[in-house]
Design an enzyme around this catalytic site. Structure first.
Site, PDB file in Angstrom:
ATOM      1  N   HIS A 488       0.834  -1.212   0.000  1.00 20.02           N
ATOM      2  CA  HIS A 488       0.000   0.000   0.000  1.00 20.02           C
ATOM      3  C   HIS A 488       0.866   1.259   0.000  1.00 20.02           C
ATOM      4  O   HIS A 488       0.686   2.145  -0.846  1.00 20.02           O
ATOM      5  CB  HIS A 488      -0.899  -0.030   1.244  1.00 20.02           C
ATOM      6  CG  HIS A 488      -1.799   1.152   1.391  1.00 20.02           C
ATOM      7  ND1 HIS A 488      -3.146   1.109   1.119  1.00 20.02           N
ATOM      8  CD2 HIS A 488      -1.551   2.436   1.795  1.00 20.02           C
ATOM      9  CE1 HIS A 488      -3.683   2.295   1.334  1.00 20.02           C
ATOM     10  NE2 HIS A 488      -2.744   3.129   1.745  1.00 20.02           N
ATOM     11  N   GLU A 489       1.804   1.325   0.930  1.00 23.47           N
ATOM     12  CA  GLU A 489       2.646   2.519   1.005  1.00 23.47           C
ATOM     13  C   GLU A 489       3.543   2.646  -0.228  1.00 23.47           C
ATOM     14  O   GLU A 489       3.844   3.760  -0.668  1.00 23.47           O
ATOM     15  CB  GLU A 489       3.489   2.506   2.281  1.00 23.47           C
ATOM     16  CG  GLU A 489       2.673   2.508   3.565  1.00 23.47           C
ATOM     17  CD  GLU A 489       1.653   3.635   3.628  1.00 23.47           C
ATOM     18  OE1 GLU A 489       1.885   4.700   3.034  1.00 23.47           O
ATOM     19  OE2 GLU A 489       0.607   3.440   4.279  1.00 23.47           O
ATOM     20  N   HIS A 492       1.650   4.476  -2.869  1.00 23.00           N
ATOM     21  CA  HIS A 492       1.767   5.924  -2.697  1.00 23.00           C
ATOM     22  C   HIS A 492       3.119   6.406  -3.221  1.00 23.00           C
ATOM     23  O   HIS A 492       3.218   7.441  -3.891  1.00 23.00           O
ATOM     24  CB  HIS A 492       1.660   6.291  -1.214  1.00 23.00           C
ATOM     25  CG  HIS A 492       0.272   6.284  -0.666  1.00 23.00           C
ATOM     26  ND1 HIS A 492      -0.760   6.970  -1.253  1.00 23.00           N
ATOM     27  CD2 HIS A 492      -0.253   5.673   0.437  1.00 23.00           C
ATOM     28  CE1 HIS A 492      -1.866   6.789  -0.534  1.00 23.00           C
ATOM     29  NE2 HIS A 492      -1.584   6.016   0.494  1.00 23.00           N
ATOM     30  N   HIS A 495       3.259   6.640  -6.960  1.00 26.48           N
ATOM     31  CA  HIS A 495       2.525   7.810  -7.443  1.00 26.48           C
ATOM     32  C   HIS A 495       3.436   9.040  -7.435  1.00 26.48           C
ATOM     33  O   HIS A 495       3.355   9.898  -8.323  1.00 26.48           O
ATOM     34  CB  HIS A 495       1.308   8.038  -6.546  1.00 26.48           C
ATOM     35  CG  HIS A 495       0.167   8.730  -7.211  1.00 26.48           C
ATOM     36  ND1 HIS A 495      -1.020   8.991  -6.581  1.00 26.48           N
ATOM     37  CD2 HIS A 495       0.020   9.246  -8.462  1.00 26.48           C
ATOM     38  CE1 HIS A 495      -1.850   9.619  -7.404  1.00 26.48           C
ATOM     39  NE2 HIS A 495      -1.237   9.785  -8.550  1.00 26.48           N
TER      40      HIS A 495
END
Length: 701
Positions: A488-489, A492, A495
């Site tokens: 998940h991190e 980020h 992105h």
């Protein structure tokens, strides 16, 4: 000042040289430079054009934001007294500067001139987007307020910044203040060996300071969660649960009680919103988001609740029956839920999460994660070196690979091996590190003009988690949930790192609507459930054997185990947050806990004890930027599930055409376009909720 490492912008942050003593002189100097620049741009004969005004302003402020970002980061990961004092010492001045900047009518006027000029249609899409965002943000910062009201608005912003920092510090201090010392080994029954060993080592460390050696358990996640999940001792679970649920509340030291901070934050947010002409903070929060209104978001959340609650009611009924019949627990208390759920999981699917954990060693997990990123997006991830803030921190670089996807076809092969970005990885929990997991930027990608050349500033990110460190001679192992958190991190981070943006205001996650920023992170979690990925990402910590297919099939069968409970829990948080910031008067007769009870009556199936103080540790909304925005997780989950469905429709989670399109239309675009336009460009249609419901087991696959 030349010796001040915080003022060195020639490369990566010099964490080996930066000290807390650098903060006041460096930030003061940068504030003075920024103010001088603003003065020059607003009082001199400066044309309101992109090159003469907007670009110099963005470039000049970037140095301050980079340096202050380093200070804020160290306050989060190394919260020792000297760094806390240094951060809080300059926080009012920094907050004041940005509040003044947002209310500067001359700056605002220059952006409006650009917007109405003949130059505007000739600007790139990214630059037009930045101008539009700046005009919006000036209005939200009070630029159009009457002059007599601006000082009050600025004072509110300063106080809110201070309160958010204090909230986070209180929570960390309250977490660190508690320890459960166990001297009877019988109370350790059910706990995994590595958890017991870590507790033993923690107690032995304290014994050096005069505390008798036994076993020490804390409220940090690597210690707390295994107790709630595996400890046979109901007394131990109850003690840990109560301590965790009452952190930073009136039951502990008054100086660590977040209750008055919460009320003050809500009062100030409401006052600021009304100064701007809005009814409440939720309305202000939604202005720069995808969602159009509070009513729309409430309808979205309540529609999901209607769909999820029957599944949650079924989950809790099954759990209560199992606890009564198999565990002898006539009443299922909140501190029994994690324990009973683990026992039910083992009984139903014949495996334990602790069994699975033995296959997820740190090095194999990282190799598997990097392979996913490399395959999907045509890059290479390699170890790199840089000064770090703690010996546990690792550093990596991302490079273009031959035939990769991260650049347009005409360029990519010629640029093979070229640096794309870099990231720090800080995996383990520490007493000086705030809880949770998060990504933050160190340096943003942008095009910069130097004395002799123009080049691209490469992006750098921080990835932070709170996992268990290695115990004894055994390497660190992660639960499957922790692996999902790491993916998940990383989403980020991607992105931020894989953007092709060259303008600071819309590069990476800059300019991305807050309710879309979770799309890439939640998208990446899907790869933790792919058999091909897990084959390469697992090796038993003792035998080296990969995860057996039979065990994976059990994990897959259990994927949506208690998904109803999990969904209504997130909906409870989201509704509470939104109603707190839209339908709650801090000066009224209804208390915050009254509102929370109303929300729970509507959506929850597990009601905590009366003394539970969820708001006092809800740092996402009071100290983490998610105030009136926690719904973003569910909103973006619809988008991410729908995006991953494109790979499912292609028949391959690594389909190169779909992967390139996801990179081109979602990751690399950043905030250049509205997030909904990015989604439409990728999927060719509007978002649909079906994929989320299917992935959650709430409609047939």
């Amino acid at each position: 000042m030349n010796a001040n490492a915080l003022l060195d912008f020639t490369g990566l942050p010099r964490f080996n040289a930066i000290t807390s003593a650098d903060v006041q002189p460096a930030i003061s100097e940068l504030l003075a430079q920024a103010r001088a620049l603003v003065e020059q741009l607003t009082t001199g004969n400066v044309a309101a054009t992109w090159n003469d005004f907007a670009a110099p302003l963005a470039d000049g402020i970037e140095r301050l934001s980079r340096a202050w970002g380093i200070v804020a980061h160290l306050h989060s990961v190394n919260d020792i007294p000297e760094w806390r004092e240094a951060y809080n010492g300059m926080l009012p001045a920094v907050s004041r500067f940005y509040a003044e900047l947002g209310q500067n009518l001359k700056l605002f006027a220059s952006y409006k001139v650009i917007r109405e000029s003949t130059e505007y249609p000739q600007l790139s899409l990214a630059r037009r987007r930045i101008v539009d965002n700046e005009i919006r943000d000036f209005r939200l910062s009070g630029a159009e307020l009457p002059e007599e009201k601006k000082p009050r608005f600025q004072a509110i912003q300063e106080e809110l910044a201070h309160l958010a920092a204090k909230f986070s510090e209180n929570l960390l201090d309250a977490t660190n203040a508690f320890a459960e010392i166990v001297s009877d080994e019988a109370e350790l029954a059910g706990l995994p060996d590595d958890v017991k060993q870590a507790a033993r080592e923690a107690a032995l460390k304290d014994a050096e300071a005069g505390v008798p050696a036994s076993w020490k358990f804390t409220l940090h996640m690597p210690s707390y969660l295994p107790v709630m999940q595996y400890a046979d001792s109901r007394r131990l679970r109850a003690a840990m649960y109560r301590a965790y649920a009452t952190r930073a509340a009136e039951f502990g030291p008054s100086e660590l009680d977040n209750t008055p901070l919460i009320l003050r934050i809500l009062e100030l947010r409401r006052e600021a919103a009304q100064l701007l002409g809005y009814n409440n903070h939720a309305e202000v929060s939604l202005v720069p988001k995808m969602a159009e209104s509070v009513a729309q978001v409430l309808a979205f959340l309540r529609d999901l609740a209607i769909k999820a609650k029957p599944f949650a009611e079924r989950d809790i009924a099954e759990l209560r029956d199992f606890a009564r019949q198999e565990l002898g627990l006539e009443t299922l208390e909140p501190w029994d839920v994690g324990y009973a759920s683990e026992k039910l999981l083992q009984a139903r699917y014949a495996f334990s999460e602790q069994d699975v954990k033995q296959y997820f060693g740190e090095e194999k997990v990282l190799a598997g994660l990097f392979h996913v990123v490399e395959t999907l997006f045509g890059v290479r991830i390699k170890p790199d070196s840089a000064p770090v803030w703690h010996e546990d921190v690792r550093f990596f670089r991302i490079e273009e690979q031959v035939g990769g996807n991260s650049m347009p076809n005409a360029e990519k092969d010629a640029h093979a091996g070229e640096l794309i970005g870099q990231f720090y990885l800080d995996l383990y929990a520490r007493e000086t590190k705030r809880g949770g997991a998060w990504m933050d930027e160190a340096i943003a990608r942008r095009r910069v003009a130097g004395h002799a050349s123009v080049g691209i500033q490469k992006p750098v990110a921080y990835l932070n988690c709170n996992f268990s460190r290695p115990v004894g001679s055994r390497p660190a192992t992660f639960t499957h949930n922790e692996v999902s958190t790491l993916f998940h991190e990383t989403g980020h981070g991607l992105h931020h790192l894989l953007t092709r943006g060259e303008e600071l205001g819309v590069s990476g996650i800059h300019g991305v609507e807050w309710d879309a920023v979770e799309l890439p992170s939640q998208f990446m979690e899907n790869y933790c459930w792919d058999w091909g990925v897990l084959q390469q990402m697992t090796a038993h910590v003792d035998t080296g054997a990969p995860l057996p297919r039979a065990l994976f099939d059990k994990m897959l069968a259990a994927k949506n185990f208690q998904s109803g409970l999990q969904n209504v829990r997130q909906l409870e948080f989201s509704l509470f947050d939104l109603l707190l910031h839209s339908d709650f008067d801090p000066a009224g007769n209804r208390s915050i806990l009254d509102l929370l009870a109303e929300v729970r009556r509507e959506v929850a199936v597990i009601v905590p004890p009366e003394w539970h103080r969820l708001p006092n540790s809800f740092s996402h909304i009071f100290a983490g930027g998610y105030g009136a925005g926690y719904f973003s997780y569910k909103w973006a989950e619809v988008l991410s599930a729908d995006c991953f469905a494109a790979f499912e429709e292609a028949g391959d989670p690594f389909d190169p055409v779909t992967g390139k399109r996801f990179l081109d239309e979602i990751l690399s675009v950043g905030g250049t376009r509205p997030a909904l336009d990015n989604f439409r460009a990728f999927r060719g249609r509007e978002p649909q909720v079906d994929a989320l419901l299917r992935h959650s087991g709430m409609i047939p696959a």
